[in-house]
Design a protein around this motif. Structure first.
Motif, short mmCIF file in Angstrom:
data_model
loop_
_atom_site.label_atom_id
_atom_site.label_comp_id
_atom_site.label_asym_id
_atom_site.label_seq_id
_atom_site.Cartn_x
_atom_site.Cartn_y
_atom_site.Cartn_z
N ILE A 11 0.83 -1.20 0.00
CA ILE A 11 0.00 0.00 0.00
C ILE A 11 0.87 1.25 0.00
O ILE A 11 0.65 2.19 -0.78
CB ILE A 11 -0.95 0.01 1.22
N LEU A 12 1.88 1.29 0.87
CA LEU A 12 2.75 2.46 0.94
C LEU A 12 3.52 2.66 -0.36
O LEU A 12 3.69 3.79 -0.82
CB LEU A 12 3.71 2.33 2.13
N GLU A 13 3.97 1.58 -0.97
CA GLU A 13 4.66 1.69 -2.27
C GLU A 13 3.72 2.29 -3.32
O GLU A 13 4.13 3.14 -4.11
CB GLU A 13 5.16 0.32 -2.73
N ARG A 14 2.46 1.83 -3.33
CA ARG A 14 1.48 2.35 -4.28
C ARG A 14 1.23 3.83 -4.03
O ARG A 14 1.15 4.63 -4.96
CB ARG A 14 0.18 1.56 -4.20
N VAL A 61 1.98 9.52 -5.68
CA VAL A 61 2.49 10.87 -5.40
C VAL A 61 3.50 11.26 -6.47
O VAL A 61 3.47 12.36 -7.00
CB VAL A 61 3.12 10.94 -3.98
N GLU A 62 4.40 10.34 -6.80
CA GLU A 62 5.41 10.62 -7.81
C GLU A 62 4.78 10.91 -9.17
O GLU A 62 5.17 11.84 -9.86
CB GLU A 62 6.37 9.43 -7.92
N GLU A 63 3.77 10.13 -9.54
CA GLU A 63 3.12 10.30 -10.84
C GLU A 63 2.34 11.60 -10.94
O GLU A 63 2.18 12.14 -12.01
CB GLU A 63 2.18 9.12 -11.11
N THR A 64 1.85 12.11 -9.84
CA THR A 64 1.03 13.31 -9.88
C THR A 64 1.76 14.58 -9.48
O THR A 64 1.22 15.67 -9.59
CB THR A 64 -0.21 13.15 -8.96
N ALA A 65 3.01 14.46 -9.02
CA ALA A 65 3.78 15.62 -8.59
C ALA A 65 4.17 16.46 -9.80
O ALA A 65 4.52 15.94 -10.85
CB ALA A 65 5.03 15.17 -7.84
N GLY A 73 9.38 14.13 -10.13
CA GLY A 73 10.66 14.04 -9.47
C GLY A 73 10.71 14.97 -8.28
O GLY A 73 11.52 14.80 -7.39
N GLU A 74 9.86 15.97 -8.24
CA GLU A 74 9.78 16.86 -7.09
C GLU A 74 8.76 16.29 -6.13
O GLU A 74 7.69 16.84 -5.93
CB GLU A 74 9.36 18.25 -7.54
#
Length: 93
Positions: free
Chosen positions: A48-51, A56-60, A64-65
């Motif tokens: 779950i935490l990995e997902r 978060v990474e995909e929507t940031a 990368g930020e």
């Protein structure tokens, strides 16, 4: 008997949620099995935490930020993270 609303949502009966350990914020998997919809709580907190981190990474902005889960995060994300961790602690008992 539950009803599906116009957005495809259903409310799981309280007694079912309690038996399955599904609380607000619990991630569930929904899939079809033998022509039936099956709802199963996700029981691997690391997955779950990995997902969550991936989302978060995909929507940031700027890809990368990102903010790691260990840093101060959005209140909604923090609430979700805390619910996942509470669920993980309860499953360890």
């Amino acid at each position: 008997m539950v009803t599906v609303d116009s957005k495809g949502r259903i409310v799981l009966p309280q007694e079912v949620r309690k038996r399955l350990g599904i609380e607000p914020g619990t991630e569930v998997e929904v899939h079809e099995e033998d022509g039936k919809a099956v709802v199963e709580p996700e029981d691997d907190p690391e997955r779950i935490l990995e997902r969550m981190e991936r989302l978060v990474e995909e929507t940031a902005p700027g890809r990368g930020e990102t903010t790691t889960l260990e840093n101060d995060v959005d209140p909604i994300a923090r609430k979700h993270r805390e619910a996942v961790r509470r669920g993980a602690e309860q499953s360890d008992e």
